[in-house]
Scaffold this motif. Structure first.
Motif: not given
Length: 345
Positions: A265-284
């Motif tokens: 039987p199909p599994p029970s629904p699971q909550p969706e994974t939230p989208r990560v909006e943070a942007k990576p940082r870079y050094c000089s």
């Protein structure tokens, strides 16, 4: 847990699609790749006819063609007519190529209470994989033959400490493909049980969910055990609705031979994974794109900050987007990076 169907020859044991099938353990949530996107363009030559999306996932396995624990990334898609899964092939990052398969496969996952405990202990999966990476031997004919002729089911009778000793002894034997799945989950269950006051709790968890010996179990016995102990077979697309993400939570699952299992039987629904909006940082030192050495195809890596699994395109990489931004550190080398990131890889 992921599995492919078996062939009919003894010499095929240990190969994907070999005798009685091949078993792998997914150690990340599958990533959706939508047709006509930039990432999909990397796979245009092998794109399945009529498919609007494919999925990419990292796994661990043991095969005759590799030494020790093999960590691989494979592509699969869902057949529209049946909702079944089909293995497209495996990505070889060192050779920068894809080995084509085309075999049917099944995906199974652990019972819900075990998955909840894994999510509550985000470092547990990495700890277990690291231990397996250090202690895993090469694929073994001795274990394969033992699995054919010896009984692999654990008995609940007797002393619990002796049972755990027997289980841990089987972890140390050279593996076949099923050994990786059994060792991975039993190590997780053992760690979960160690948090309880009773020393018997680890043994109780193993007896409840995966009462098998890792050094003498074939895919058919593994499948029967999972069916009887609350494991769930997935059908249709994996529960993930993001077009193309680089940071995903660890959700280990098991893939088993398609032809050996009945539809569940199909599994029970699971909550969706939230989208990560943070942007990576870079050094000089890595401030511009030409200073960041890239791969032709993405690879699997761990974030040193949060222990999450990620798909990255850089040869050198240390922190996920969120940890890089939160810690104000370069995602490549962890050097100080005070300026807020503006570029999303």
């Amino acid at each position: 847990v992921v599995g492919t169907p078996g062939g009919f020859g003894l010499m095929e044991i240990g190969a994907a699609g070999g005798w009685l099938g091949h078993v792998m353990v997914l150690i990340e949530t599958p990533i959706r790749i939508v047709q006509d996107t930039e990432e999909a363009n990397d796979f245009r030559r092998i794109w399945p006819k009529g498919a609007t999306e494919i999925w990419r996932a990292g796994c661990i396995e043991s095969t005759r063609s590799t030494q020790g624990l093999n960590e691989a990334t494979f592509l699969f898609h869902v057949l529209k007519e049946s909702g079944n899964f089909n293995l497209i092939g495996e990505i070889d990052y060192e050779e920068q190529k894809i080995s084509i398969s085309g075999e049917d496969m099944e995906i199974w996952r652990a019972p819900e209470d075990i998955r909840n405990q894994l999510h509550a202990q985000p470092g547990l999966v990495r700890e277990v994989v690291d231990a397996m990476r250090e202690g895993c031997g090469n694929w073994s004919w001795d274990t394969a033959i033992r699995s054919v002729f010896r009984r692999g089911h654990l008995s609940s009778d007797g002393d619990k400490e002796e049972l755990l000793d027997s289980v841990e002894e089987s972890w140390g034997r050279d593996p076949i493909c099923t050994s990786v799945m059994i060792v991975f989950w039993q190590r997780c269950l053992h760690k979960m049980g160690q948090d309880e006051e009773s020393t018997d709790h680890s043994a109780d968890l193993i007896l409840r969910y995966l009462p098998l010996k890792a050094d003498r179990t074939l895919p058919g016995g593994l499948l029967k055990c999972m069916r009887e102990n609350g494991w769930e077979q997935l059908q249709g697309p994996p529960e993930q609705e993001q077009d193309s993400v680089h940071e995903v939570p660890l959700t280990p699952t098991t893939v088993l031979p398609r032809r050996m299992a009945e539809l569940a039987p199909p599994p029970s629904p699971q909550p969706e994974t939230p989208r990560v909006e943070a942007k990576p940082r870079y050094c000089s030192a890595h401030a511009t794109s030409d200073r960041r050495e890239k791969l032709v195809l993405p690879r699997n890596s761990w974030c040193k900050g949060c222990n999450q699994f990620a798909q990255v395109t850089y040869k050198q990489w240390s922190l996920c987007h969120k940890c890089s931004d939160t810690r104000q550190r370069c995602c490549i080398c962890e050097a100080e990076a005070l300026q807020v990131g503006t570029y999303m890889p």
